[in-house]
Design a protein around this motif. Structure first.
Motif, PDB file in Angstrom:
ATOM      1  N   LEU A  67      27.864 -32.386   1.169  1.00 41.62           N
ATOM      2  CA  LEU A  67      28.523 -32.882   0.051  1.00 41.62           C
ATOM      3  C   LEU A  67      29.828 -32.554   0.123  1.00 41.62           C
ATOM      4  CD1 LEU A  67      26.217 -31.277  -2.725  1.00 41.62           C
ATOM      5  CD2 LEU A  67      26.105 -33.484  -1.766  1.00 41.62           C
ATOM      6  N   HIS A  68      30.864 -33.467  -0.221  1.00 48.15           N
ATOM      7  CA  HIS A  68      32.298 -33.246  -0.529  1.00 48.15           C
ATOM      8  C   HIS A  68      32.304 -32.903  -1.944  1.00 48.15           C
ATOM      9  CE1 HIS A  68      36.418 -35.225  -1.002  1.00 48.15           C
ATOM     10  NE2 HIS A  68      36.555 -33.887  -0.113  1.00 48.15           N
ATOM     11  N   ILE A  69      32.876 -31.786  -2.342  1.00 47.91           N
ATOM     12  CA  ILE A  69      33.172 -31.548  -3.745  1.00 47.91           C
ATOM     13  C   ILE A  69      34.895 -31.126  -3.703  1.00 47.91           C
ATOM     14  CG2 ILE A  69      30.980 -30.649  -4.084  1.00 47.91           C
ATOM     15  CD1 ILE A  69      32.010 -27.781  -3.756  1.00 47.91           C
ATOM     16  N   LYS A  70      35.193 -31.291  -4.896  1.00 49.67           N
ATOM     17  CA  LYS A  70      36.598 -30.807  -5.288  1.00 49.67           C
ATOM     18  C   LYS A  70      36.362 -29.781  -6.151  1.00 49.67           C
ATOM     19  CE  LYS A  70      41.121 -32.495  -5.860  1.00 49.67           C
ATOM     20  NZ  LYS A  70      41.747 -33.671  -5.415  1.00 49.67           N
ATOM     21  N   ALA A  71      36.627 -28.413  -6.030  1.00 42.59           N
ATOM     22  CA  ALA A  71      36.146 -27.343  -6.931  1.00 42.59           C
ATOM     23  C   ALA A  71      37.450 -26.378  -6.752  1.00 42.59           C
ATOM     24  CB  ALA A  71      35.126 -26.795  -6.587  1.00 42.59           C
ATOM     25  N   SER A  72      37.361 -25.297  -8.118  1.00 40.23           N
ATOM     26  CA  SER A  72      38.276 -24.198  -7.796  1.00 40.23           C
ATOM     27  C   SER A  72      37.776 -23.218  -7.168  1.00 40.23           C
ATOM     28  CB  SER A  72      38.537 -23.760  -9.273  1.00 40.23           C
ATOM     29  OG  SER A  72      37.547 -23.526 -10.037  1.00 40.23           O
ATOM     30  N   GLU A  73      38.275 -22.331  -6.886  1.00 35.00           N
ATOM     31  CA  GLU A  73      37.893 -21.001  -6.399  1.00 35.00           C
ATOM     32  C   GLU A  73      36.465 -20.581  -7.075  1.00 35.00           C
ATOM     33  OE1 GLU A  73      37.163 -18.477  -3.251  1.00 35.00           O
ATOM     34  OE2 GLU A  73      38.631 -19.961  -3.265  1.00 35.00           O
ATOM     35  N   GLU A  74      36.718 -20.399  -8.281  1.00 35.90           N
ATOM     36  CA  GLU A  74      35.654 -19.748  -9.172  1.00 35.90           C
ATOM     37  C   GLU A  74      34.339 -20.661  -9.250  1.00 35.90           C
ATOM     38  OE1 GLU A  74      35.555 -19.672 -13.955  1.00 35.90           O
ATOM     39  OE2 GLU A  74      36.783 -18.128 -13.156  1.00 35.90           O
ATOM     40  N   GLU A  75      34.642 -22.061  -9.196  1.00 33.83           N
ATOM     41  CA  GLU A  75      33.655 -23.029  -9.235  1.00 33.83           C
ATOM     42  C   GLU A  75      32.623 -22.933  -8.030  1.00 33.83           C
ATOM     43  OE1 GLU A  75      35.197 -26.482 -12.087  1.00 33.83           O
ATOM     44  OE2 GLU A  75      35.820 -26.555 -10.117  1.00 33.83           O
ATOM     45  N   SER A  76      33.593 -22.776  -6.776  1.00 35.20           N
ATOM     46  CA  SER A  76      32.928 -22.832  -5.567  1.00 35.20           C
ATOM     47  C   SER A  76      32.022 -21.475  -5.345  1.00 35.20           C
ATOM     48  CB  SER A  76      33.817 -22.830  -4.330  1.00 35.20           C
ATOM     49  OG  SER A  76      34.856 -22.160  -4.416  1.00 35.20           O
ATOM     50  N   GLN A  77      32.649 -20.307  -5.958  1.00 36.42           N
ATOM     51  CA  GLN A  77      31.791 -19.149  -5.732  1.00 36.42           C
ATOM     52  C   GLN A  77      30.501 -19.330  -6.546  1.00 36.42           C
ATOM     53  OE1 GLN A  77      34.601 -16.061  -6.851  1.00 36.42           O
ATOM     54  NE2 GLN A  77      35.717 -15.992  -4.887  1.00 36.42           N
ATOM     55  N   GLU A  78      30.600 -19.855  -7.925  1.00 31.35           N
ATOM     56  CA  GLU A  78      29.719 -19.936  -8.668  1.00 31.35           C
ATOM     57  C   GLU A  78      28.430 -20.846  -7.825  1.00 31.35           C
ATOM     58  OE1 GLU A  78      28.375 -22.017 -13.071  1.00 31.35           O
ATOM     59  OE2 GLU A  78      30.393 -21.793 -12.510  1.00 31.35           O
ATOM     60  N   LEU A  79      28.891 -21.984  -7.351  1.00 34.91           N
ATOM     61  CA  LEU A  79      27.847 -22.790  -6.607  1.00 34.91           C
ATOM     62  C   LEU A  79      27.189 -21.961  -5.463  1.00 34.91           C
ATOM     63  CD1 LEU A  79      26.508 -25.447  -6.105  1.00 34.91           C
ATOM     64  CD2 LEU A  79      28.719 -26.016  -4.812  1.00 34.91           C
ATOM     65  N   GLU A  80      28.077 -21.281  -4.739  1.00 37.67           N
ATOM     66  CA  GLU A  80      27.690 -20.509  -3.515  1.00 37.67           C
ATOM     67  C   GLU A  80      26.692 -19.386  -3.869  1.00 37.67           C
ATOM     68  OE1 GLU A  80      29.117 -17.607   0.133  1.00 37.67           O
ATOM     69  OE2 GLU A  80      30.610 -18.502  -1.169  1.00 37.67           O
ATOM     70  N   PHE A  81      26.859 -18.654  -5.401  1.00 37.78           N
ATOM     71  CA  PHE A  81      25.994 -17.805  -5.834  1.00 37.78           C
ATOM     72  C   PHE A  81      24.379 -18.207  -6.273  1.00 37.78           C
ATOM     73  CE2 PHE A  81      24.208 -15.620  -9.671  1.00 37.78           C
ATOM     74  CZ  PHE A  81      23.993 -14.434  -9.162  1.00 37.78           C
ATOM     75  N   PHE A  82      24.686 -19.498  -6.747  1.00 38.16           N
ATOM     76  CA  PHE A  82      23.619 -20.329  -7.080  1.00 38.16           C
ATOM     77  C   PHE A  82      22.506 -20.656  -5.879  1.00 38.16           C
ATOM     78  CE2 PHE A  82      21.354 -24.301  -7.487  1.00 38.16           C
ATOM     79  CZ  PHE A  82      20.402 -24.097  -8.678  1.00 38.16           C
ATOM     80  N   LEU A  83      23.361 -21.191  -4.894  1.00 37.60           N
ATOM     81  CA  LEU A  83      22.335 -21.517  -3.666  1.00 37.60           C
ATOM     82  C   LEU A  83      21.967 -20.083  -3.279  1.00 37.60           C
ATOM     83  CD1 LEU A  83      24.843 -24.032  -2.296  1.00 37.60           C
ATOM     84  CD2 LEU A  83      22.961 -24.579  -3.432  1.00 37.60           C
ATOM     85  N   ASN A  84      22.624 -19.397  -3.006  1.00 36.77           N
ATOM     86  CA  ASN A  84      22.060 -17.853  -2.429  1.00 36.77           C
ATOM     87  C   ASN A  84      20.970 -17.204  -3.306  1.00 36.77           C
ATOM     88  OD1 ASN A  84      23.825 -17.845  -0.261  1.00 36.77           O
ATOM     89  ND2 ASN A  84      25.399 -16.770  -1.217  1.00 36.77           N
ATOM     90  N   LYS A  85      20.984 -17.456  -4.612  1.00 35.79           N
ATOM     91  CA  LYS A  85      20.168 -17.021  -5.500  1.00 35.79           C
ATOM     92  C   LYS A  85      18.705 -17.820  -5.159  1.00 35.79           C
ATOM     93  CE  LYS A  85      18.758 -16.903 -10.378  1.00 35.79           C
ATOM     94  NZ  LYS A  85      19.411 -17.454 -11.771  1.00 35.79           N
ATOM     95  N   HIS A  86      18.941 -19.021  -4.776  1.00 33.10           N
ATOM     96  CA  HIS A  86      17.731 -19.730  -4.763  1.00 33.10           C
ATOM     97  C   HIS A  86      17.453 -19.863  -3.191  1.00 33.10           C
ATOM     98  CE1 HIS A  86      16.812 -21.161  -8.735  1.00 33.10           C
ATOM     99  NE2 HIS A  86      18.168 -21.067  -8.868  1.00 33.10           N
ATOM    100  N   LYS A  87      17.994 -18.910  -2.237  1.00 31.58           N
ATOM    101  CA  LYS A  87      17.515 -18.902  -0.706  1.00 31.58           C
ATOM    102  C   LYS A  87      17.637 -19.870  -0.198  1.00 31.58           C
ATOM    103  CE  LYS A  87      14.819 -14.694  -1.399  1.00 31.58           C
ATOM    104  NZ  LYS A  87      14.262 -14.092  -2.505  1.00 31.58           N
ATOM    105  N   LEU A  88      18.937 -20.721  -0.352  1.00 36.36           N
ATOM    106  CA  LEU A  88      19.282 -21.911   0.314  1.00 36.36           C
ATOM    107  C   LEU A  88      20.509 -21.641   1.135  1.00 36.36           C
ATOM    108  CD1 LEU A  88      19.039 -24.382  -2.804  1.00 36.36           C
ATOM    109  CD2 LEU A  88      17.576 -24.313  -0.712  1.00 36.36           C
ATOM    110  N   MET A  89      20.157 -21.825   2.535  1.00 35.40           N
ATOM    111  CA  MET A  89      21.329 -21.303   3.439  1.00 35.40           C
ATOM    112  C   MET A  89      22.436 -22.503   3.283  1.00 35.40           C
ATOM    113  SD  MET A  89      21.342 -20.658   7.492  1.00 35.40           S
ATOM    114  CE  MET A  89      19.969 -21.726   7.683  1.00 35.40           C
ATOM    115  N   ASN A  90      23.589 -21.996   3.250  1.00 31.06           N
ATOM    116  CA  ASN A  90      24.697 -22.993   2.921  1.00 31.06           C
ATOM    117  C   ASN A  90      26.180 -22.542   3.641  1.00 31.06           C
ATOM    118  OD1 ASN A  90      26.715 -21.442   0.771  1.00 31.06           O
ATOM    119  ND2 ASN A  90      24.638 -20.860   0.295  1.00 31.06           N
ATOM    120  N   THR A  91      26.959 -23.583   4.068  1.00 32.23           N
ATOM    121  CA  THR A  91      28.140 -23.246   4.749  1.00 32.23           C
ATOM    122  C   THR A  91      29.074 -24.094   4.033  1.00 32.23           C
ATOM    123  OG1 THR A  91      26.840 -23.058   6.734  1.00 32.23           O
ATOM    124  CG2 THR A  91      29.336 -23.587   6.828  1.00 32.23           C
ATOM    125  N   THR A  92      30.385 -23.511   3.833  1.00 33.35           N
ATOM    126  CA  THR A  92      31.454 -24.142   2.969  1.00 33.35           C
ATOM    127  C   THR A  92      32.689 -24.366   4.093  1.00 33.35           C
ATOM    128  OG1 THR A  92      30.627 -23.413   0.887  1.00 33.35           O
ATOM    129  CG2 THR A  92      32.800 -24.303   1.045  1.00 33.35           C
TER     130      THR A  92
END
Length: 101
Positions: A67-92
């Motif tokens: 995905l291509h997203i436009k996010a602030s530092e806080e929004e990107s951290q919130e997204l990363e926390f959500f993905l990690n909570k659901h055990k979805l491996m992610n790279t930004t």
């Protein structure tokens, strides 16, 4: 509470948003379309789908997408926390688009 760096604040006082590319690996526990819906509804982040390689087996989704997203530092951290909570491996990755005049 995070204290913003005033050098990154634009003149209107809002936090600067960065262009990011995020790659997520699906593990079969969450459906692809449901995950996209949750990303938009819970975080408010708009996205563009760059690539998708998803296989459906017995109602489970496996594969990866970008995905291509436009996010602030806080929004990107919130997204990363959500993905990690659901055990979805992610790279930004920070994405800088060169603009020609």
């Amino acid at each position: 509470m995070m204290i913003p760096d005033f050098q990154t604040l634009p003149k209107n006082g809002r936090l600067a948003k960065k262009d990011l590319i995020i790659e997520v690996e699906l593990n079969g526990k969450m459906k692809f379309d449901h995950l996209l819906h949750v990303i938009y509804q819970q975080t408010g982040i708009c996205y563009k789908v760059l690539s998708v390689n998803v296989e459906y087996m017995n109602g489970a989704n496996f594969g990866s997408f970008q995905l291509h997203i436009k996010a602030s530092e806080e929004e990107s951290q919130e997204l990363e926390f959500f993905l990690n909570k659901h055990k979805l491996m992610n790279t930004t990755v920070d994405y800088t688009c060169r603009k020609y005049s």
